[in-house]
Scaffold this motif. Structure first.
Motif, PDB file in Angstrom:
ATOM      1  N   ARG A 370       0.850  -1.189   0.000  1.00 47.80           N
ATOM      2  CA  ARG A 370       0.000   0.000   0.000  1.00 47.80           C
ATOM      3  C   ARG A 370       0.887   1.241   0.000  1.00 47.80           C
ATOM      4  O   ARG A 370       1.809   1.362   0.807  1.00 47.80           O
ATOM      5  CB  ARG A 370      -0.898  -0.018   1.230  1.00 47.80           C
ATOM      6  CG  ARG A 370      -1.918   1.089   1.294  1.00 47.80           C
ATOM      7  CD  ARG A 370      -2.793   0.908   2.530  1.00 47.80           C
ATOM      8  NE  ARG A 370      -3.547  -0.330   2.448  1.00 47.80           N
ATOM      9  CZ  ARG A 370      -4.689  -0.478   1.794  1.00 47.80           C
ATOM     10  NH1 ARG A 370      -5.220   0.554   1.160  1.00 47.80           N
ATOM     11  NH2 ARG A 370      -5.308  -1.636   1.770  1.00 47.80           N
ATOM     12  N   THR A 375      -3.881   0.445  -2.859  1.00 45.43           N
ATOM     13  CA  THR A 375      -3.243  -0.867  -2.952  1.00 45.43           C
ATOM     14  C   THR A 375      -2.386  -0.958  -4.207  1.00 45.43           C
ATOM     15  O   THR A 375      -2.681  -0.328  -5.228  1.00 45.43           O
ATOM     16  CB  THR A 375      -4.305  -1.976  -2.984  1.00 45.43           C
ATOM     17  OG1 THR A 375      -5.254  -1.690  -4.025  1.00 45.43           O
ATOM     18  CG2 THR A 375      -5.037  -2.072  -1.660  1.00 45.43           C
ATOM     19  N   ASP A 500     -11.021   0.693   0.943  1.00 45.16           N
ATOM     20  CA  ASP A 500     -10.505   0.894  -0.406  1.00 45.16           C
ATOM     21  C   ASP A 500     -11.622   1.164  -1.409  1.00 45.16           C
ATOM     22  O   ASP A 500     -12.769   0.749  -1.202  1.00 45.16           O
ATOM     23  CB  ASP A 500      -9.702  -0.335  -0.840  1.00 45.16           C
ATOM     24  CG  ASP A 500      -8.431  -0.502  -0.034  1.00 45.16           C
ATOM     25  OD1 ASP A 500      -7.774   0.517   0.238  1.00 45.16           O
ATOM     26  OD2 ASP A 500      -8.097  -1.648   0.332  1.00 45.16           O
TER      27      ASP A 500
END
Length: 720
Positions: A370, A375, A500
């Motif tokens: 990350r 990511t 995310d």
């Protein structure tokens, strides 16, 4: 008949710790079996139903929108394992999926078969296309769920030879599963059945043994068992037990399946034990003994023909141990299997990169990490000379999430990966390791007139009270005018969990009504590295709350929204965030949605007999032993800080069988708010009477629940 707001009776109960006495008037609601408690929850449900009756038409529209955009008869991209392609199916009108497989055409067949087409005879519409010869339906969860108001599939584990299936089911929502076995060659169920187990099941490589876990009275996975197929469960062997209540136990195997692995971990310390899978009745051995404050994970790789352990840890930046500066964001080391402490650093620690995972294959590694709140994925070849040069995969969108998909084979020419963003439906790719080509296998189908070009996503930054920049992810329809707009602000901020970017079919019903969706990546999460987490837990937990307030204030100050158009949303530990924010800055919000909210944290963390409490002390601190922790937690606990002031409208949703955040927490919170707050804002409590922490089960019921919540959000943001 008009239903009035339920007023819970007060039964004062004194709780004294560290010389401080708190009078809890609503602890009596914890008695789950008491008819008076059930009657109170049902009265709250009736009141909520009455007060939201005017949203029924809107709920129906949103449900229909979700349904109309979803390809109900669909299937996943097949994954090759052994001689079979494995995939799941959904069928229109069915709430649950089917797990299926079909034969691989040849040893060199790595292209997933095209399974689209008309239904074949003897199957439900769309369940088995005619062009899929010899399809086997391994498990139909719709059949398993018959007669139950709740259903959850836990383990689904196939033996390496492809002949046996171990699967587990939960029909109460309490996360206690029943483990069963099926012979896939004949379709017959085996007589073996094991009750009250945890979720997973792992086969040994000899196909004759299965390892599973059980939990203690506090729902902590604490014991690993070995079951020999064909023997009664009473003969199962206890392989490992962890007596320390601050540690949980996990079980699995390396990707190579050469080693079985027991994982023991607290929030800050871990330990791994291994055993060769070909010797399932042997003794597990510790890889590296636990060291307080040091976490590590282990993967098996073969480098230049030699078995090696890849060890990811946050010990010393100079290697294993505790001396010197700590590798806060983790490093990766290589070590001999027979001497794991003899480590060579492969990837050193970096302040700006959080190393999250490494997967080993026969001829390459895959790195997951990350950077800058996103990511990343990199491929690292393994050649005759050992480790080559790794290469990061690049993507064009400003916000995205990428990770590995299902890759069960040790040696395979393709890497399955998944990609998504707030405006890009989930995509499944195969990455060709020899050419670097990305092969799109499937893009999540969105029916109707969906066009990704109608939406935009971007990063913004709020500034916290201490000057820290807080990342915000924003997604909105392009045609939403500038100026104060209806806005939903979501936050979580605990356990180093990262929120995310991801696509949501249901969320389109909000975006298309002009609602701006914003995620506040507050401290306590993991988006910006381990330090982001460390600065939002225990005695820095209030940063989580003030970060969220700063995010809301930023959206208001920049003219994106206004308090009368802003709704906050969070669940579980994010529900704690919602409760704290309601006390801190109620004037910034017109509504707060709190799902299974952890709003009575001090009461729970003070009681070691409650589910998962002792494990949680590393996250929140131990208020039983530490006066400072007690004082700090009491200062932010939503329930204990309810005041006589105006609050925004609040919708709290919980489940009667939740074992993680007990229903009593939101029930007490709403009771205290109703008896204390001023103003005429609405308080609603909705309790699912046959569900657990994840809420209702079955996709149609989940869509109905989403429609219920979204209709309320539309109303509170003023988008209706």
């Amino acid at each position: 008949m008009t239903v009035t707001p339920p007023i819970a009776k007060k039964v004062p109960l004194e709780r004294t710790h560290h010389g401080d006495t708190f009078v809890d008037n609503y602890e009596w609601l914890r008695a789950k079996e008491d008819p008076e408690v059930i009657a109170h929850l049902e009265a709250e449900n009736a009141y909520t139903e009455q007060q939201t009756a005017g949203l029924e038409e809107l709920r129906g529209k949103i449900f229909d929108e979700i349904k109309s955009r979803t390809q109900e008869t669909d299937l996943s991209v097949p994954t090759r394992m052994g001689d079979w392609w494995y995939y799941s199916r959904t069928i229109e009108g069915k709430s649950y999926g089917l797990q299926c497989r079909c034969p691989v055409a040849s040893p060199d067949d790595w292209t997933p078969p095209d399974l689209s087409g008309p239904a074949s005879d003897g199957h439900s519409a769309g369940s088995a296309p005619a062009k899929v010869p010899n399809e086997q339906i391994l498990l139909d969860s719709n059949l398993e769920a018959e007669g139950h108001s709740f259903f959850s599939l836990g383990a689904f584990s196939i033996s390496q030879d492809g002949n046996l299936l171990a699967y587990s089911t939960d029909t109460e929502g309490d996360e206690r599963y029943t483990l069963r076995f099926k012979d896939l060659r004949t379709g017959e169920m085996l007589p073996d059945e094991i009750e009250k187990v945890s979720t997973g099941a792992t086969w040994s490589i000899d196909h004759g043994h299965v390892f599973y876990q059980t939990v203690d009275e506090s729902w902590r996975p604490d014991t690993v068992w070995r079951h020999r197929l064909g023997t009664p469960s009473s003969d199962d062997v206890k392989v490992f037990h962890e007596p320390d209540e601050s540690y949980w136990v996990g079980f699995g195997s390396t990707r190579s399946e050469k080693y079985l692995m027991i994982w023991v971990g607290s929030k800050i310390t871990s330990e791994c034990l291994v055993l060769e899978s070909e010797n399932p009745e042997g003794e597990f051995r510790v890889v590296l003994p636990r060291v307080a404050g040091v976490e590590y994970s282990v993967e098996h790789a073969v480098v230049k023909g030699e078995d090696r352990f890849l060890i990811q840890h946050n010990g010393s930046v100079n290697g294993w141990g505790t001396e010197g500066e700590k590798a806060e964001n983790f490093l990766l080391a290589d070590a001999p299997v027979d001497d794991p402490s003899n480590q060579t650093i492969l990837i050193p620690h970096r302040d700006d990169v959080r190393l999250e995972d490494v997967d080993a294959f026969a001829d390459h590694l895959v790195l997951n990490y990350r950077r800058e709140a996103l990511t990343r994925l990199a491929i690292w070849p393994l050649g005759a000379d050992g480790y080559g040069e790794y290469r990061e995969l690049e993507f064009e969108e400003e916000l995205f999430a990428v990770g590995t998909g299902s890759n069960p084979e040790w040696k395979q020419p393709l890497l399955r990966m998944v990609y998504t963003s707030f405006i890009t439906p989930g995509q499944v790719y195969d990455y060709d390791l020899s050419t670097g080509e990305l092969l799109l296998r499937k893009s999540q189908p969105i029916l109707g007139d969906f066009d990704a070009n109608n939406y935009v996503q971007h990063r913004d930054w709020a500034v916290a009270s201490d000057g820290t920049r807080i990342p915000l992810s924003i997604v909105v329809r392009k045609d939403v005018p500038q100026g104060p707009a209806p806005t939903l602000l979501y936050g979580y901020g605990s356990y180093e969990a990262s929120m995310d970017p991801g696509f949501s079919v249901a969320r389109l019903s909000l975006l298309d009504r002009g609602i701006v969706f914003v995620v506040a990546h507050v401290r306590g999460g993991g988006e910006m590295g381990r330090h982001w987490y460390e600065n939002g837990k225990t005695l820095t937990k209030k940063n989580t709350f003030t970060d969220f307030v700063a995010a809301a204030q930023h959206l208001i100050d920049t003219g994106r929204t206004s308090p009368k158009h802003l709704v906050a949303d969070g669940g579980s530990a994010g529900g704690l965030l919602m409760g704290a924010v309601a006390n801190l800055a109620p004037e910034l919000f017109n509504g707060i949605l709190a799902n299974v909210p952890f709003v009575d944290p001090l009461t729970s963390i003070l009681d070691p007999s409650l589910p998962l409490t002792v494990i949680e002390w590393d996250e929140w601190g131990n208020p039983l032993a530490d006066r400072e922790v007690y004082k700090y937690m009491k200062s932010y606990s939503p329930y204990e800080n309810v005041e006589a002031k105006d609050y925004p409208s609040i919708l709290a949703i919980t489940s009667i069988n939740d074992t993680r955040v007990l229903y009593v927490e939101p029930a007490k919170w709403v009771a205290a708010l109703r008896a204390t707050k001023t103003g005429d804002s609405e308080l609603l409590l909705k309790t699912e009477m046959s569900a657990g922490h994840g809420g209702v089960s079955g996709r149609y019921e989940k869509w109905k629940e989403a429609a219920f919540e979204y209709a309320w959000i539309v109303q509170q943001t003023g988008a209706a």
